[in-house]
Write a protein that holds these residues in place. Structure first.
Motif, short mmCIF file in Angstrom:
data_model
loop_
_atom_site.label_atom_id
_atom_site.label_comp_id
_atom_site.label_asym_id
_atom_site.label_seq_id
_atom_site.Cartn_x
_atom_site.Cartn_y
_atom_site.Cartn_z
N ASN A 56 -33.23 48.11 4.41
CA ASN A 56 -32.60 48.40 3.11
C ASN A 56 -31.24 48.69 3.29
N SER A 57 -30.43 48.32 4.32
CA SER A 57 -29.09 48.22 4.26
C SER A 57 -28.35 47.10 5.34
N LEU A 58 -27.28 46.76 5.22
CA LEU A 58 -26.61 45.81 6.11
C LEU A 58 -26.64 46.17 7.54
N ASN A 59 -26.34 47.70 7.40
CA ASN A 59 -26.25 48.47 8.94
C ASN A 59 -27.73 48.30 9.54
N ILE A 61 -30.18 46.24 8.98
CA ILE A 61 -30.52 45.03 9.26
C ILE A 61 -29.89 44.55 10.65
N ALA A 62 -28.67 45.08 10.82
CA ALA A 62 -27.83 44.30 11.97
C ALA A 62 -28.36 45.24 13.21
N PHE A 63 -28.85 46.48 13.33
CA PHE A 63 -29.35 47.24 14.14
C PHE A 63 -30.59 46.91 14.73
N ASN A 64 -31.26 46.61 13.42
CA ASN A 64 -32.74 46.37 13.79
C ASN A 64 -33.14 45.00 14.47
N LEU A 65 -32.56 43.91 13.75
CA LEU A 65 -32.51 42.55 14.17
C LEU A 65 -31.99 42.11 15.53
N LEU A 66 -30.63 42.81 15.50
CA LEU A 66 -29.92 42.37 16.79
C LEU A 66 -29.93 43.40 17.91
N SER A 67 -30.74 44.54 17.59
CA SER A 67 -31.00 45.79 18.79
C SER A 67 -29.38 46.31 19.25
N PHE A 73 -33.36 51.67 13.12
CA PHE A 73 -33.45 52.55 11.75
C PHE A 73 -34.89 52.48 11.20
N ALA A 74 -35.45 53.59 10.76
CA ALA A 74 -36.73 53.38 10.52
C ALA A 74 -37.11 54.78 9.25
N ASN A 75 -38.17 54.83 8.86
CA ASN A 75 -38.69 55.72 8.13
C ASN A 75 -40.22 56.42 8.41
N SER A 181 -28.84 61.07 10.14
CA SER A 181 -27.81 62.01 9.51
C SER A 181 -26.79 61.47 8.67
N GLY A 182 -26.93 60.18 8.34
CA GLY A 182 -25.93 59.63 7.38
C GLY A 182 -25.06 58.43 7.76
N ASN A 183 -23.69 58.29 7.04
CA ASN A 183 -23.20 57.12 7.67
C ASN A 183 -21.69 57.60 8.47
N PRO A 184 -21.21 56.67 9.12
CA PRO A 184 -20.16 57.09 10.08
C PRO A 184 -19.02 57.65 9.11
N LEU A 185 -18.22 58.40 9.91
CA LEU A 185 -17.18 59.18 9.28
C LEU A 185 -16.23 58.43 8.84
#
Length: 357
Positions: A56-59, A61-67, A73-75, A181-185
Motif C-alpha cells: 500500500n506504499s512505495l516503501n 512495495i520496495a521492501f516486499n518485492l526487493l527484499s 511490511f505486513a498486516n 512504528s511509522g516512517n523514518p525521522l
C-alpha cells in the motif's frame, strides 16, 4: 500491432508479479524448518493464518518485492507489522557452520562476548546477568538470536511500555514480528517547526531512558540515525534498530573506579565512540551526545538530517538559549554535564511547545 504487444506485455508482467508474490510467501520467509536453531515459534500459527504482506506504499512495495534489508511490511488484521529476518541471506545461511556441540551457558556467554558483533556486552558479569533474564527461553533459540542479531532480546528487556522501542509481537522461525512504528525521522524534515520540537524533546528523553530507565542495565546505542528512528502519525518516537549497541550491567558498573565517562567531541564531520571508555565507567553520556551530535546540531554530519532536526526556526521564535545549549551539548570542552544540558534543552522545548501545540 503496438496495442497487441502492449496487451501481451501487461499480461506477462501480471503473471510474473503474481508468481513472484506467491514465491515470497510468509511460509518461505519465516524458514520455520530451521527450528530449533531459529528465533522461536510463538507467533507461527498467527503468522500463517492472519498475517498478509501489504503493498500500500512505495516503501512497502520496495521492501516486499526487493527484499530490502530482509525486512517485510505486513498486516495482521488489526494493525501493520514489520517482519524482520535480522540478518542478510548470507549471514543466515552461514549460521549452520557455527552451531555449537553444546548449548550451555559458556557457549551463550562466548557468543555475547564476541568483540566482532554489532551488539556487545561490557564484561562477563553483564553477560551472565543478561542471560539470566532469559532462563526460560529455549537455549537453541537464544543462541541463534545472539549470533544473528540481539535486537529481539533487547526488545524483551527494554519493554515498549516504558522505552521508545517497537512492540515485539512474536517469533516464527527466523523471522521476528514487530508492530510497525511509522516512517523514518527524515520524513518530518519539513514539518512545522513546533512539531519537530516535540519530536526533539522525545529523542532526548529516550536517550536518558536508555541510560537511566532500566532497573538493571544501561543500553548505549551506537547506530543512531534517521533511518533507525520511526515517527508515527501522531509524532511518537520509536528507536527501531537496537542491533548496534553496548550493554552494561549497573551492578558491575558501580564497581568501576573511573566514575562518569565524558564523550570527547570529534571533528565536525566525524562521529565516533570508544567502547573501552564507555564500558570502563559507571555511566556514560554517550546517548545524549549522539542525539545532540547526529540529530539536533546544525552541524549534524551527512547522511543525518541536514542542519539538524530543528533547522529553520520561525522568525518570531526567540530561542537563542536552545541552540546554544544544543551546540554546547556537542562541543563543550569544559566537561559540563550533558545530562544537565539535556534537561535544560527539554525544558526549553517544553516551554515553547506548550504555548503552541
Amino acid at each position: 500491432m503496438f496495442s497487441k504487444i502492449l496487451s501481451i506485455t501487461v499480461v506477462l508482467v501480471s503473471l510474473f508479479t503474481y508468481w513472484y508474490l506467491w514465491t515470497i510467501s510468509l511460509t518461505k520467509i519465516s524458514e520455520r524448518h530451521t527450528c530449533p536453531y531459529c528465533y522461536g515459534e510463538s507467533y507461527c500459527s498467527e503468522l500463517h493464518k492472519n498475517v498478509f504482506l501489504i503493498y500500500n506504499s512505495l516503501n512497502a512495495i520496495a521492501f516486499n518485492l526487493l527484499s530490502v534489508k530482509n525486512v517485510y511490511f505486513a498486516n495482521n488484521g488489526e494493525y501493520d507489522v514489520v517482519i524482520k529476518k535480522l540478518g542478510s541471506k548470507s549471514k543466515l545461511a552461514g549460521l549452520g557452520e557455527q552451531m555449537p556441540i553444546r548449548d550451555n551457558t559458556i557457549d551463550l556467554k562466548n557468543a555475547l562476548m564476541n568483540p566482532h558483533r554489532d551488539f556487545q556486552v561490557c564484561n562477563n558479569l553483564t553477560a551472565l546477568h543478561f542471560l539470566q533474564e532469559f532462563n526460560g527461553k529455549n537455549r537453541k533459540n537464544l543462541w541463534t538470536i545472539i549470533n544473528i542479531n540481539a535486537e529481539p532480546l533487547l526488545l524483551e528487556l527494554f519493554n515498549h511500555k516504558y522505552f521508545a522501542v517497537p512492540r515485539l509481537i512474536g517469533y516464527c522461525g527466523r523471522a521476528v514480528i514487530e508492530q510497525h512504528s511509522g516512517n523514518p525521522l527524515n520524513s518530518i524534515e519539513n514539518f512545522d517547526w513546533y512539531k519537530r520540537a516535540k519530536v526533539a524533546k522525545q529523542l532526548l528523553k529516550a536517550a536518558e531512558q536508555f541510560t537511566f530507565g532500566h532497573a538493571k542495565f544501561r543500553l548505549y546505542l551506537t547506530d543512531i540515525s534517521p533511518d533507525n528512528i520511526a515517527i508515527s502519525d501522531d509524532l511518537v518516537v520509536t528507536f527501531v534498530d537496537l542491533g548496534h549497541g553496548i550493554l552494561i550491567d549497573k551492578s558491575s558498573a558501580i564497581l568501576v573506579i573511573s566514575g562518569s565517562h565524558y564523550t570527547e567531541p570529534f571533528n565536525d564531520d566525524e562521529y565516533g565512540f570508544s567502547r573501552q571508555e564507555v564500558c570502563g565507567s559507571a555511566i556514560s553520556d554517550h546517548n545524549v551526545y549522539a542525539v545532540c551530535k547526529l540529530l539536533l546540531s546544525v552541524t549534524a554530519p551527512w547522511p543525518m538530517m541536514r542542519n539538524g532536526l530543528l533547522h529553520s526556526p520561525p522568525p518570531e521564535l526567540n530561542a537563542k538559549d536552545l541552540f546554544e545549549h544544543i551546540e554546547q551539548c556537542v562541543y563543550t570542552t569544559e566537561k559540563v554535564s550533558r545530562f544537565k544540558l539535556c534537561a535544560k534543552i527539554q525544558q526549553i522545548l517544553d516551554d515553547i511547545v506548550v504555548q503552541v501545540l
